[in-house]
Scaffold this active site. Structure first.
Site, PDB file in Angstrom:
ATOM      1  N   HIS A   1      -3.129  -1.855  -5.657  1.00  0.00           N
ATOM      2  CA  HIS A   1      -2.663  -3.226  -5.906  1.00  0.00           C
ATOM      3  C   HIS A   1      -3.872  -4.139  -5.871  1.00  0.00           C
ATOM      4  O   HIS A   1      -4.982  -3.698  -5.545  1.00  0.00           O
ATOM      5  CB  HIS A   1      -1.668  -3.658  -4.819  1.00  0.00           C
ATOM      6  CG  HIS A   1      -2.212  -3.436  -3.441  1.00  0.00           C
ATOM      7  ND1 HIS A   1      -3.211  -4.222  -2.905  1.00  0.00           N
ATOM      8  CD2 HIS A   1      -1.962  -2.485  -2.516  1.00  0.00           C
ATOM      9  CE1 HIS A   1      -3.525  -3.771  -1.712  1.00  0.00           C
ATOM     10  NE2 HIS A   1      -2.796  -2.699  -1.442  1.00  0.00           N
TER      11      HIS A   1
ATOM     12  N   HIS B   1      -8.014  -8.595   3.022  1.00  0.00           N
ATOM     13  CA  HIS B   1      -7.017  -9.187   3.928  1.00  0.00           C
ATOM     14  C   HIS B   1      -7.655 -10.205   4.853  1.00  0.00           C
ATOM     15  O   HIS B   1      -7.091 -11.252   5.121  1.00  0.00           O
ATOM     16  CB  HIS B   1      -6.353  -8.092   4.768  1.00  0.00           C
ATOM     17  CG  HIS B   1      -5.260  -7.389   4.027  1.00  0.00           C
ATOM     18  ND1 HIS B   1      -4.087  -8.020   3.700  1.00  0.00           N
ATOM     19  CD2 HIS B   1      -5.168  -6.130   3.542  1.00  0.00           C
ATOM     20  CE1 HIS B   1      -3.305  -7.168   3.045  1.00  0.00           C
ATOM     21  NE2 HIS B   1      -3.948  -6.019   2.938  1.00  0.00           N
TER      22      HIS B   1
ATOM     23  N   ASP C   1      -9.790  -3.371   0.521  1.00  0.00           N
ATOM     24  CA  ASP C   1      -8.561  -3.970   1.061  1.00  0.00           C
ATOM     25  C   ASP C   1      -8.779  -4.655   2.410  1.00  0.00           C
ATOM     26  O   ASP C   1      -8.265  -5.745   2.652  1.00  0.00           O
ATOM     27  CB  ASP C   1      -7.488  -2.885   1.204  1.00  0.00           C
ATOM     28  CG  ASP C   1      -6.137  -3.459   1.597  1.00  0.00           C
ATOM     29  OD1 ASP C   1      -5.523  -4.144   0.756  1.00  0.00           O
ATOM     30  OD2 ASP C   1      -5.705  -3.248   2.741  1.00  0.00           O
TER      31      ASP C   1
ATOM     32  N   THR D   1       0.795  -1.227   0.000  1.00  0.00           N
ATOM     33  CA  THR D   1       0.000   0.000   0.000  1.00  0.00           C
ATOM     34  C   THR D   1       0.832   1.283   0.000  1.00  0.00           C
ATOM     35  O   THR D   1       0.623   2.157  -0.836  1.00  0.00           O
ATOM     36  CB  THR D   1      -0.930  -0.002   1.229  1.00  0.00           C
ATOM     37  OG1 THR D   1      -1.798  -1.123   1.112  1.00  0.00           O
ATOM     38  CG2 THR D   1      -1.748   1.275   1.314  1.00  0.00           C
TER      39      THR D   1
HETATM   40 ZN   LIG Z   1      -3.322  -1.175  -0.280  1.00  0.00          ZN
END
Ligand SMILES: [Zn+2]
Ligand SMILES: *[C@@H]1O[C@H](CO)[C@@H](O)[C@H](O)[C@H]1NC(C)=O
Ligand SMILES: *[C@@H]1O[C@H](CO)[C@@H](O)[C@H](O)[C@H]1NC(C)=O
Ligand SMILES: *[C@@H]1O[C@H](CO)[C@@H](O)[C@H](O)[C@H]1NC(C)=O
Length: 458
Positions: free
Chosen positions: A269, A225, A221, A102
């Protein structure tokens, strides 16, 4: 707007062709009003001069963290689709820089520099020379290069940031001013309020509207995760991000500036699952080489080793070479579980395309980890199942999205994938600024932007 003449018989005395022109104009007007009130893509739109409210270029740069390319097909995303259909899209996604983390990526987008040159070489790292630990610190000494908000204010424009890694760091003429720079980062600050903060800037008199703005959204994100990219909770997070984009579009339309503002939507990403539990254990290399635990700065997605040989070692380079050779020998022996998915390099010998050697902050030895794999010291760690990123930027799973919408972006245009270090020059060109030295190509902007002053085709 159409002003009707105050005469009892409005059409008397008008030549027939003029009546015809008025009729055509009214049809176009009705179409345009209908279209602007709906969010569905349409080939019709206002001629760009008809709605022009802002007389200066404005760029709103939006990041959706971890928005992997392809997430837009998981669910209905009418607002992202609207930007795509009326704007310019990287057809197979935006290529992140290595490591696909990030902070390095957001700062590459902001500066146009690869991490080796902007200094944020990982989210967390220890400087091998000074021994200082970086963990998202705001001390300007860590943040090299010139981010967009600094380029803008240094050249007399106004900037505002509703979060962006690095935006709180004072640099050049940028002081992170109260009211125009949200700080410190607050993960609980609702996405709706982030959007509304941006929209409130458009209520200012035109001369005070920031020329450049950033908006950072931390989804999908967080869910990525926790659960990996294929979980229904990702789909929900994607829908939520789309709703936020809808809030941006609606708010800009309400203020009649949607077609004047350059909205760039991108991500830093992608995301890949770790759930198949393929792990490489460093302890399994012990028959070939023992790597002291305190030399290992990071295990995965990037293995980073900073050897600290004792004073008695005369030639540390030679010892490093031996270490790399022994590790690779073990990994390719066929006797180390998943060994074929890890390759260890001197940073100078990493593939050139990674641009990951020219910084003293990068540890001397870097291991490239296979897509989605984990590296651990030993088998005592608990097994987890989650999502991650940071891997080689060649992997398609690490790609994100790029969409540009606004006067300088072509309508419905698809461009090939490009690296995010190009974004800096694109924004600088739209704002009419001089770029700081960077790793983007000045020619790239011509392939993605209409020339300055060109009338946008409809
Ligand atoms: Zn990120
Ligand atoms: C973060 O945002 C939440 C929600 O707006 C708020 O309640 C909280 O006080 C904020 N925290 C800080 C440290 O500003
Ligand atoms: C396993 O590795 C961890 C570090 O990841 C270390 O703290 C622990 O002591 C190791 N356990 C054994 C049995 O070697
Ligand atoms: C990236 O840009 C910096 C600053 O201009 C320059 O020093 C460096 O050589 C460039 N690196 C590459 C790989 O282009």
């Amino acid at each position: 707007m159409v002003k009707s003449k105050p005469s009892q018989s409005p059409f008397s005395g008008y030549p027939v062709y003029k009546l015809f022109l008025i009729l055509i104009y009214l049809i176009v007007l009705v179409e345009a009003v209908t279209v602007s009130g709906s969010d569905s893509p349409s080939p019709y739109a206002w001629p760009s001069h008809a709605s022009k409210k802002l007389n200066k270029p404005v760029v709103l740069l939006i990041s959706s963290d971890g928005f992997r390319f392809g997430y837009q097909f998981k669910t209905e995303t009418p607002n992202i689709d609207l930007l795509i259909s009326r704007g310019t899209e990287a057809q197979t996604g935006l290529i992140p820089v290595f490591p696909t983390m990030t902070f390095p990526n957001h700062y590459s987008i902001a500066t146009g520099l690869y991490p080796a040159y902007h200094g944020i070489i990982m989210n967390k790292f220890t400087d091998p020379i000074t021994g200082e630990f970086y963990n998202k610190n705001l001390d300007p000494k860590w943040w090299l290069g010139e981010p967009l908000w600094v380029t803008a204010v240094n050249q007399g424009l106004k900037a505002a940031t509703v979060y962006w890694p690095g935006s709180e760091v004072p640099k050049g003429s940028w002081t992170c001013p109260t009211g125009f720079c949200k700080a410190p980062y607050n993960v609980s600050f609702p996405l709706e309020e982030r959007v509304d903060t941006i929209l409130s800037y458009f209520d200012l008199p035109e001369s005070e509207i920031p020329d450049f703005m950033t908006l950072y959204l931390d989804e999908p994100d967080i869910q990525g995760h926790k659960y990996g990219p294929d979980d229904p909770r990702i789909t929900e997070a994607v829908a939520k991000v789309d709703k936020m984009i809808g809030r941006v579009i609606k708010g800009l339309k309400k203020r009649k500036v949607f077609s004047d503002v350059h909205v760039i939507l991108l991500g830093d990403h992608g995301m890949v699952t770790n759930c198949d539990k393929k792990v490489i254990y460093i302890d399994d290399l012990a028959d070939w080489i023992k790597v002291p635990v305190d030399w290992i700065q990071a295990y995965f997605p990037v293995l980073a080793i900073n050897p600290r040989w004792g004073k008695d070692v005369e030639n540390p380079d030679e010892k490093n070479m031996e270490l790399v050779a022994k590790m690779n020998e073990a990994l390719s022996s066929g006797k180390v579980e998943n060994g074929e998915f890890l390759k260890v390099y001197f940073k100078e010998k990493l593939p050139k395309r990674l641009h990951y050697s020219e910084s003293s902050r990068i540890p001397p030895i870097i291991g490239m980890v296979g897509e989605g794999l984990m590296v651990k010291q030993n088998r005592t760690n608990v097994q987890e199942c989650f999502g991650n990123h940071g891997y080689d930027n060649m992997f398609f799973s690490m790609r994100s999205i790029f969409i540009g919408h606004g006067p300088r972006f072509r309508r419905g245009k698809k461009v090939p994938s490009f690296e995010n270090v190009q974004v800096y020059n694109v924004v600088v060109e739209i704002l009419g600024l001089r770029p700081a030295p960077n790793n983007g190509s000045s020619l790239f902007t011509q392939s993605i932007l209409l020339p300055f002053g060109a009338t946008r085709e409809t």
